[in-house]
Design a protein around this motif. Sequence first.
Motif, PDB file in Angstrom:
ATOM      1  N   THR A  20       4.375  66.818 -83.211  1.00 34.54           N
ATOM      2  CA  THR A  20       4.854  66.168 -81.686  1.00 34.54           C
ATOM      3  C   THR A  20       6.431  66.777 -81.213  1.00 34.54           C
ATOM      4  OG1 THR A  20       6.013  64.362 -82.821  1.00 34.54           O
ATOM      5  CG2 THR A  20       3.997  64.001 -82.475  1.00 34.54           C
ATOM      6  N   GLY A  21       6.927  67.411 -82.394  1.00 34.16           N
ATOM      7  CA  GLY A  21       8.328  67.825 -81.836  1.00 34.16           C
ATOM      8  C   GLY A  21       9.537  66.800 -81.571  1.00 34.16           C
ATOM      9  N   ARG A  22       9.042  65.564 -82.138  1.00 39.37           N
ATOM     10  CA  ARG A  22      10.300  64.476 -81.956  1.00 39.37           C
ATOM     11  C   ARG A  22      11.296  64.726 -82.884  1.00 39.37           C
ATOM     12  NH1 ARG A  22       8.829  58.973 -81.002  1.00 39.37           N
ATOM     13  NH2 ARG A  22       6.698  59.505 -81.515  1.00 39.37           N
ATOM     14  N   LEU A  23      12.539  64.484 -82.000  1.00 39.58           N
ATOM     15  CA  LEU A  23      13.757  64.747 -82.743  1.00 39.58           C
ATOM     16  C   LEU A  23      14.623  63.853 -83.147  1.00 39.58           C
ATOM     17  CD1 LEU A  23      14.864  67.342 -79.989  1.00 39.58           C
ATOM     18  CD2 LEU A  23      14.301  67.692 -82.278  1.00 39.58           C
ATOM     19  N   ARG A  24      15.616  63.873 -84.361  1.00 40.18           N
ATOM     20  CA  ARG A  24      16.352  62.915 -84.773  1.00 40.18           C
ATOM     21  C   ARG A  24      17.818  63.423 -84.674  1.00 40.18           C
ATOM     22  NH1 ARG A  24      12.985  60.157 -83.369  1.00 40.18           N
ATOM     23  NH2 ARG A  24      11.862  58.419 -84.583  1.00 40.18           N
ATOM     24  N   GLY A  25      18.808  62.926 -84.507  1.00 39.67           N
ATOM     25  CA  GLY A  25      20.013  63.561 -84.347  1.00 39.67           C
ATOM     26  C   GLY A  25      20.927  62.531 -83.539  1.00 39.67           C
ATOM     27  N   THR A  26      22.397  62.913 -83.548  1.00 41.41           N
ATOM     28  CA  THR A  26      23.385  62.190 -82.631  1.00 41.41           C
ATOM     29  C   THR A  26      22.977  62.179 -80.958  1.00 41.41           C
ATOM     30  OG1 THR A  26      25.159  63.974 -82.335  1.00 41.41           O
ATOM     31  CG2 THR A  26      24.784  62.570 -84.459  1.00 41.41           C
ATOM     32  N   GLN A  27      23.477  61.471 -80.512  1.00 39.26           N
ATOM     33  CA  GLN A  27      23.221  61.379 -78.975  1.00 39.26           C
ATOM     34  C   GLN A  27      23.975  62.687 -78.395  1.00 39.26           C
ATOM     35  OE1 GLN A  27      21.476  59.359 -76.861  1.00 39.26           O
ATOM     36  NE2 GLN A  27      20.558  58.786 -78.598  1.00 39.26           N
ATOM     37  N   ALA A  28      24.825  63.062 -79.072  1.00 36.70           N
ATOM     38  CA  ALA A  28      25.640  64.431 -78.569  1.00 36.70           C
ATOM     39  C   ALA A  28      24.846  65.679 -78.802  1.00 36.70           C
ATOM     40  CB  ALA A  28      27.019  64.513 -79.067  1.00 36.70           C
ATOM     41  N   GLN A  29      24.263  65.701 -80.000  1.00 32.21           N
ATOM     42  CA  GLN A  29      23.497  66.785 -80.304  1.00 32.21           C
ATOM     43  C   GLN A  29      22.051  66.929 -79.591  1.00 32.21           C
ATOM     44  OE1 GLN A  29      22.896  65.702 -84.656  1.00 32.21           O
ATOM     45  NE2 GLN A  29      24.361  67.134 -85.135  1.00 32.21           N
ATOM     46  N   LEU A  30      21.738  65.668 -79.305  1.00 32.20           N
ATOM     47  CA  LEU A  30      20.244  65.835 -78.479  1.00 32.20           C
ATOM     48  C   LEU A  30      20.675  66.072 -76.921  1.00 32.20           C
ATOM     49  CD1 LEU A  30      18.728  62.351 -80.117  1.00 32.20           C
ATOM     50  CD2 LEU A  30      18.116  64.803 -80.488  1.00 32.20           C
ATOM     51  N   ALA A  31      21.820  65.406 -76.236  1.00 30.41           N
ATOM     52  CA  ALA A  31      21.925  65.727 -75.051  1.00 30.41           C
ATOM     53  C   ALA A  31      22.403  67.189 -74.919  1.00 30.41           C
ATOM     54  CB  ALA A  31      23.073  64.953 -75.068  1.00 30.41           C
ATOM     55  N   ALA A  32      22.943  67.645 -75.958  1.00 24.97           N
ATOM     56  CA  ALA A  32      23.434  69.285 -75.798  1.00 24.97           C
ATOM     57  C   ALA A  32      22.025  70.075 -75.770  1.00 24.97           C
ATOM     58  CB  ALA A  32      24.151  69.609 -76.927  1.00 24.97           C
ATOM     59  N   LEU A  33      21.241  69.546 -76.570  1.00 20.27           N
ATOM     60  CA  LEU A  33      19.946  70.234 -76.763  1.00 20.27           C
ATOM     61  C   LEU A  33      19.188  70.102 -75.410  1.00 20.27           C
ATOM     62  CD1 LEU A  33      18.519  69.487 -80.381  1.00 20.27           C
ATOM     63  CD2 LEU A  33      19.393  71.702 -79.401  1.00 20.27           C
ATOM     64  N   VAL A  34      19.259  69.002 -74.416  1.00 22.38           N
ATOM     65  CA  VAL A  34      18.651  68.798 -73.331  1.00 22.38           C
ATOM     66  C   VAL A  34      19.105  69.749 -72.344  1.00 22.38           C
ATOM     67  CG1 VAL A  34      18.181  67.261 -71.473  1.00 22.38           C
ATOM     68  CG2 VAL A  34      17.815  66.670 -73.693  1.00 22.38           C
ATOM     69  N   VAL A  35      20.422  69.823 -72.268  1.00 22.85           N
ATOM     70  CA  VAL A  35      21.253  70.558 -71.377  1.00 22.85           C
ATOM     71  C   VAL A  35      20.939  72.344 -71.704  1.00 22.85           C
ATOM     72  CG1 VAL A  35      23.540  71.806 -70.764  1.00 22.85           C
ATOM     73  CG2 VAL A  35      23.178  69.192 -71.475  1.00 22.85           C
ATOM     74  N   ARG A  36      20.495  72.715 -72.983  1.00 23.65           N
ATOM     75  CA  ARG A  36      20.056  74.007 -72.920  1.00 23.65           C
ATOM     76  C   ARG A  36      18.725  74.203 -72.807  1.00 23.65           C
ATOM     77  NH1 ARG A  36      23.945  76.163 -78.203  1.00 23.65           N
ATOM     78  NH2 ARG A  36      23.047  77.854 -77.399  1.00 23.65           N
ATOM     79  N   GLY A  37      17.792  73.109 -72.346  1.00 26.55           N
ATOM     80  CA  GLY A  37      16.488  73.375 -72.107  1.00 26.55           C
ATOM     81  C   GLY A  37      15.449  73.385 -73.411  1.00 26.55           C
ATOM     82  N   LEU A  38      16.190  72.901 -74.580  1.00 23.94           N
ATOM     83  CA  LEU A  38      15.411  72.977 -75.965  1.00 23.94           C
ATOM     84  C   LEU A  38      14.897  71.598 -76.169  1.00 23.94           C
ATOM     85  CD1 LEU A  38      17.900  75.237 -77.765  1.00 23.94           C
ATOM     86  CD2 LEU A  38      15.709  75.897 -76.622  1.00 23.94           C
ATOM     87  N   ALA A  39      15.321  70.626 -75.413  1.00 21.26           N
ATOM     88  CA  ALA A  39      14.665  69.398 -75.923  1.00 21.26           C
ATOM     89  C   ALA A  39      14.542  68.450 -74.444  1.00 21.26           C
ATOM     90  CB  ALA A  39      15.668  68.585 -76.642  1.00 21.26           C
ATOM     91  N   PHE A  40      13.665  67.501 -74.457  1.00 22.88           N
ATOM     92  CA  PHE A  40      13.746  66.472 -73.295  1.00 22.88           C
ATOM     93  C   PHE A  40      13.619  64.965 -73.700  1.00 22.88           C
ATOM     94  CE2 PHE A  40       9.285  67.137 -74.323  1.00 22.88           C
ATOM     95  CZ  PHE A  40       8.688  65.837 -74.142  1.00 22.88           C
ATOM     96  N   ARG A  41      14.135  64.331 -72.801  1.00 26.24           N
ATOM     97  CA  ARG A  41      14.100  62.729 -73.104  1.00 26.24           C
ATOM     98  C   ARG A  41      12.971  62.245 -72.347  1.00 26.24           C
ATOM     99  NH1 ARG A  41      17.053  57.978 -71.271  1.00 26.24           N
ATOM    100  NH2 ARG A  41      17.658  56.587 -73.014  1.00 26.24           N
ATOM    101  N   HIS A  42      12.073  61.576 -73.444  1.00 22.14           N
ATOM    102  CA  HIS A  42      10.865  61.050 -72.658  1.00 22.14           C
ATOM    103  C   HIS A  42      11.127  59.725 -71.869  1.00 22.14           C
ATOM    104  CE1 HIS A  42       6.893  59.043 -72.290  1.00 22.14           C
ATOM    105  NE2 HIS A  42       6.424  60.123 -72.807  1.00 22.14           N
ATOM    106  N   PRO A  43      10.328  59.615 -70.638  1.00 20.82           N
ATOM    107  CA  PRO A  43      10.894  58.862 -69.450  1.00 20.82           C
ATOM    108  C   PRO A  43      10.574  57.296 -69.875  1.00 20.82           C
ATOM    109  CG  PRO A  43       9.052  59.891 -68.790  1.00 20.82           C
ATOM    110  CD  PRO A  43       9.489  60.652 -70.011  1.00 20.82           C
TER     111      PRO A  43
END
Length: 211
Positions: A20-43
């Motif tokens: 599934t590509g589900r991620l686990r990490g700190t909010q800062a790590q996950l947010a940084a991945l979103v900014v870089r286009g490597l992750a997305f937050r499910h709505p």
Amino acid sequence: MTRPPTAAQRRVIDAADPVTGRLRGTQAQLAALVVRGLAFRHPRPPHDFFLTPAGHRIREAAPEPPGAAEAAPKAAGAGGVFAARVGGEEEPAAGPSRAREVHSAWQGLLELRRMTNPDGAADRPCGWERTHLVRAAALALEAAGHRAAGPDGDGYRVRATPQPDAVGVRGPDDETLRACAATLKGAGWQVGEHTDSRTRDRYLLASPRRV
């Protein structure tokens, strides 16, 4: 050129669920991945984070550590990374644990379809499956209870083909092929029966349905 992920971000990417590509990490790590286009937050709740296709590519392009190739067969049979059986490999330990792994992987793939198909449809393949054709087709077959061929046994075999959007499925007899074709069609694949011009063996050519 885009900067590569930091070591901490890379650890989060490498630890993502392999299906599934589900991620686990700190909010800062996950947010940084979103900014870089490597992750997305499910709505939808619980609003988990998942790898984007770019994130999956980075994860799968990771160089293996020394000894990983030798350890891989043992890991797959002893609680390592899940891999659906494509046929021809050493048969993993059968039993309830394998059945649970296959069921969990299939349910995860259906959820990935719902999350990433534009209309939320779970009845047809998603982008991940189109870039992992052999693994995706093999998972659909194993999840439906079909038996993969062992090193010397009968069963299905899923292989890549010269066509970039299709896999070939072979079996010991027409009955096996018909059953595999029905399963793949039910899982959202387009399937056609063909005859090998050299061996005259029958085989399936399957590709993910788009609509």
